[in-house]
Design a protein around this motif. Structure first.
Motif, PDB file in Angstrom:
ATOM      1  N   VAL A  16      50.303 -10.890  36.055  1.00  0.00           N
ATOM      2  CA  VAL A  16      50.875 -10.159  36.749  1.00  0.00           C
ATOM      3  C   VAL A  16      49.831  -9.386  37.872  1.00  0.00           C
ATOM      4  O   VAL A  16      49.015  -8.503  37.197  1.00  0.00           O
ATOM      5  N   VAL A  17      49.797  -9.602  38.968  1.00  0.00           N
ATOM      6  CA  VAL A  17      48.662  -8.892  39.904  1.00  0.00           C
ATOM      7  C   VAL A  17      49.489  -7.958  40.776  1.00  0.00           C
ATOM      8  O   VAL A  17      50.355  -8.234  41.512  1.00  0.00           O
ATOM      9  N   PHE A  18      49.072  -6.756  40.426  1.00  0.00           N
ATOM     10  CA  PHE A  18      49.593  -5.603  41.388  1.00  0.00           C
ATOM     11  C   PHE A  18      48.374  -5.398  42.400  1.00  0.00           C
ATOM     12  O   PHE A  18      47.616  -4.751  42.189  1.00  0.00           O
ATOM     13  N   ASP A  19      48.950  -5.894  43.624  1.00  0.00           N
ATOM     14  CA  ASP A  19      47.784  -5.926  44.720  1.00  0.00           C
ATOM     15  C   ASP A  19      48.106  -4.657  45.510  1.00  0.00           C
ATOM     16  O   ASP A  19      49.075  -4.164  46.033  1.00  0.00           O
ATOM     17  N   GLU A  20      46.868  -3.976  45.635  1.00  0.00           N
ATOM     18  CA  GLU A  20      46.464  -2.759  46.188  1.00  0.00           C
ATOM     19  C   GLU A  20      47.331  -1.522  45.247  1.00  0.00           C
ATOM     20  O   GLU A  20      48.222  -0.874  45.903  1.00  0.00           O
ATOM     21  N   LEU A  21      47.173  -1.796  43.909  1.00  0.00           N
ATOM     22  CA  LEU A  21      47.703  -1.067  42.963  1.00  0.00           C
ATOM     23  C   LEU A  21      47.661   0.590  43.363  1.00  0.00           C
ATOM     24  O   LEU A  21      48.740   1.053  42.858  1.00  0.00           O
ATOM     25  N   ASN A  22      47.106   1.177  44.035  1.00  0.00           N
ATOM     26  CA  ASN A  22      46.718   2.396  44.285  1.00  0.00           C
ATOM     27  C   ASN A  22      47.457   3.022  45.446  1.00  0.00           C
ATOM     28  O   ASN A  22      47.186   3.935  46.284  1.00  0.00           O
ATOM     29  N   LEU A  23      48.222   2.172  46.239  1.00  0.00           N
ATOM     30  CA  LEU A  23      49.133   2.258  47.506  1.00  0.00           C
ATOM     31  C   LEU A  23      49.883   3.467  47.218  1.00  0.00           C
ATOM     32  O   LEU A  23      50.493   4.411  48.122  1.00  0.00           O
ATOM     33  N   SER A  24      50.693   3.316  45.942  1.00  0.00           N
ATOM     34  CA  SER A  24      51.215   4.502  45.379  1.00  0.00           C
ATOM     35  C   SER A  24      51.039   4.941  44.075  1.00  0.00           C
ATOM     36  O   SER A  24      49.896   4.268  43.339  1.00  0.00           O
ATOM     37  N   ARG A  25      51.156   6.096  43.552  1.00  0.00           N
ATOM     38  CA  ARG A  25      50.890   6.666  42.286  1.00  0.00           C
ATOM     39  C   ARG A  25      51.303   5.896  41.305  1.00  0.00           C
ATOM     40  O   ARG A  25      52.415   5.658  40.588  1.00  0.00           O
ATOM     41  N   ILE A  26      50.312   5.104  40.492  1.00  0.00           N
ATOM     42  CA  ILE A  26      50.537   4.113  39.452  1.00  0.00           C
ATOM     43  C   ILE A  26      51.229   4.869  38.423  1.00  0.00           C
ATOM     44  O   ILE A  26      52.042   4.280  37.861  1.00  0.00           O
ATOM     45  N   GLU A  27      50.882   6.281  37.998  1.00  0.00           N
ATOM     46  CA  GLU A  27      51.647   6.942  37.020  1.00  0.00           C
ATOM     47  C   GLU A  27      52.881   7.117  37.085  1.00  0.00           C
ATOM     48  O   GLU A  27      53.681   7.442  36.166  1.00  0.00           O
ATOM     49  N   HIS A  28      53.605   6.984  38.280  1.00  0.00           N
ATOM     50  CA  HIS A  28      55.031   7.180  38.322  1.00  0.00           C
ATOM     51  C   HIS A  28      55.512   5.577  38.132  1.00  0.00           C
ATOM     52  O   HIS A  28      56.483   5.543  37.372  1.00  0.00           O
ATOM     53  N   TYR A  29      55.247   4.688  38.804  1.00  0.00           N
ATOM     54  CA  TYR A  29      55.910   3.518  38.786  1.00  0.00           C
ATOM     55  C   TYR A  29      55.713   2.443  37.517  1.00  0.00           C
ATOM     56  O   TYR A  29      56.256   1.671  37.145  1.00  0.00           O
ATOM     57  N   PHE A  30      54.386   2.753  36.962  1.00  0.00           N
ATOM     58  CA  PHE A  30      53.732   2.047  35.992  1.00  0.00           C
ATOM     59  C   PHE A  30      53.714   2.783  34.582  1.00  0.00           C
ATOM     60  O   PHE A  30      53.397   2.417  33.653  1.00  0.00           O
ATOM     61  N   ALA A  31      54.468   3.995  34.425  1.00  0.00           N
ATOM     62  CA  ALA A  31      54.242   5.057  33.365  1.00  0.00           C
ATOM     63  C   ALA A  31      54.518   4.322  32.131  1.00  0.00           C
ATOM     64  O   ALA A  31      53.821   4.225  31.168  1.00  0.00           O
ATOM     65  N   PRO A  32      55.768   3.475  31.838  1.00  0.00           N
ATOM     66  CA  PRO A  32      56.044   2.839  30.569  1.00  0.00           C
ATOM     67  C   PRO A  32      55.232   2.046  30.053  1.00  0.00           C
ATOM     68  O   PRO A  32      54.951   1.808  28.796  1.00  0.00           O
ATOM     69  N   PHE A  33      54.423   1.395  30.953  1.00  0.00           N
ATOM     70  CA  PHE A  33      53.507   0.201  30.650  1.00  0.00           C
ATOM     71  C   PHE A  33      52.102   0.876  30.005  1.00  0.00           C
ATOM     72  O   PHE A  33      51.562   0.382  29.188  1.00  0.00           O
ATOM     73  N   LEU A  34      51.815   2.053  30.826  1.00  0.00           N
ATOM     74  CA  LEU A  34      50.642   2.762  30.316  1.00  0.00           C
ATOM     75  C   LEU A  34      50.806   3.394  28.834  1.00  0.00           C
ATOM     76  O   LEU A  34      49.714   2.971  28.038  1.00  0.00           O
ATOM     77  N   SER A  35      51.780   3.731  28.404  1.00  0.00           N
ATOM     78  CA  SER A  35      52.244   4.058  27.082  1.00  0.00           C
ATOM     79  C   SER A  35      52.038   2.887  26.185  1.00  0.00           C
ATOM     80  O   SER A  35      51.438   2.763  25.211  1.00  0.00           O
ATOM     81  N   ALA A  36      52.942   1.712  26.773  1.00  0.00           N
ATOM     82  CA  ALA A  36      52.913   0.574  25.926  1.00  0.00           C
ATOM     83  C   ALA A  36      51.678  -0.304  25.742  1.00  0.00           C
ATOM     84  O   ALA A  36      51.560  -0.920  24.558  1.00  0.00           O
ATOM     85  N   LEU A  37      50.798  -0.069  26.715  1.00  0.00           N
ATOM     86  CA  LEU A  37      49.584  -0.895  26.661  1.00  0.00           C
ATOM     87  C   LEU A  37      48.702  -0.229  25.472  1.00  0.00           C
ATOM     88  O   LEU A  37      48.117  -0.875  24.820  1.00  0.00           O
ATOM     89  N   GLU A  38      48.726   0.763  25.532  1.00  0.00           N
ATOM     90  CA  GLU A  38      47.935   1.607  24.138  1.00  0.00           C
ATOM     91  C   GLU A  38      48.420   1.009  23.020  1.00  0.00           C
ATOM     92  O   GLU A  38      47.896   0.870  21.968  1.00  0.00           O
ATOM     93  N   ILE A  39      49.735   1.188  22.704  1.00  0.00           N
ATOM     94  CA  ILE A  39      50.329   0.515  21.561  1.00  0.00           C
ATOM     95  C   ILE A  39      50.224  -0.997  21.328  1.00  0.00           C
ATOM     96  O   ILE A  39      49.555  -1.285  20.172  1.00  0.00           O
ATOM     97  N   ARG A  40      50.340  -1.724  22.578  1.00  0.00           N
ATOM     98  CA  ARG A  40      49.934  -3.047  22.273  1.00  0.00           C
ATOM     99  C   ARG A  40      48.362  -3.334  21.840  1.00  0.00           C
ATOM    100  O   ARG A  40      48.265  -4.107  21.210  1.00  0.00           O
TER     101      ARG A  40
END
Length: 166
Positions: free
Chosen positions: A83-107
């Motif tokens: 999955v490629v998020f093109d121009e990842l930082n056009l929006s605050r990644i901590e808002h739209y990607f929040a569940p993944f940030l935690s899950a990636l640490e668990i994974r």
């Protein structure tokens, strides 16, 4: 993985070439500056239709999970899903990607993780699923937090202008 560099250096193109070279499934998601919650990328519960409306990303992640389960059943190597998020930082990644940030640490520790959604069954993030982001650094983008950098490998791409002949 986060590919960082000037606009036009070929970050997005590189993600496509790499996926093609290794035979990975590929999903390109151009990030919108309006993304502000996980609903923007995964879907949401529609109260009138009384069902969860799923996005292409939801279906892609689910396909990666099914492919991983199938590979275990037949003792094969699972195909990769990128999955490629093109121009990842056009929006605050901590808002739209929040569940993944935690899950990636668990994974990272357990091999698999889940993202809980409105629907009953969580979305499983299997080990054959990879998130890639491209970022530009200019006045129109959001700064990434340490939490994001902590969970990523950053590769900075540069363009050597002396090699370009006009």
């Amino acid at each position: 993985v986060i590919l960082k560099g000037l606009s036009g250096v070929g970050k997005t193109w590189l993600t496509e070439l790499y996926a093609e070279a290794i035979g990975a499934e590929y999903l390109l998601l151009p990030v919108s500056p309006q993304w502000s919650s996980p609903d923007d990328i995964l879907g949401f519960y529609h109260p009138i239709q009384q069902r969860y409306l799923k996005t292409p990303l939801w279906h892609f992640i689910h396909a990666a999970h099914l492919g991983y389960q199938k590979s275990l059943k037949f003792n094969q190597t699972a195909a990769e899903y990128h999955v490629v998020f093109d121009e990842l930082n056009l929006s605050r990644i901590e808002h739209y990607f929040a569940p993944f940030l935690s899950a990636l640490e668990i994974r990272r520790r357990k091999g698999q993780a889940e993202v809980k959604l409105f629907e009953e069954k969580p979305l499983v993030l299997p080990p054959n699923l990879f998130f890639i982001g491209t970022i530009n650094e200019d006045e129109h983008v959001q700064v990434l937090s340490n939490k994001v950098y902590d969970r990523a490998q950053v590769i900075e791409l540069s363009l050597n202008l002396s090699l370009i002949h006009i």
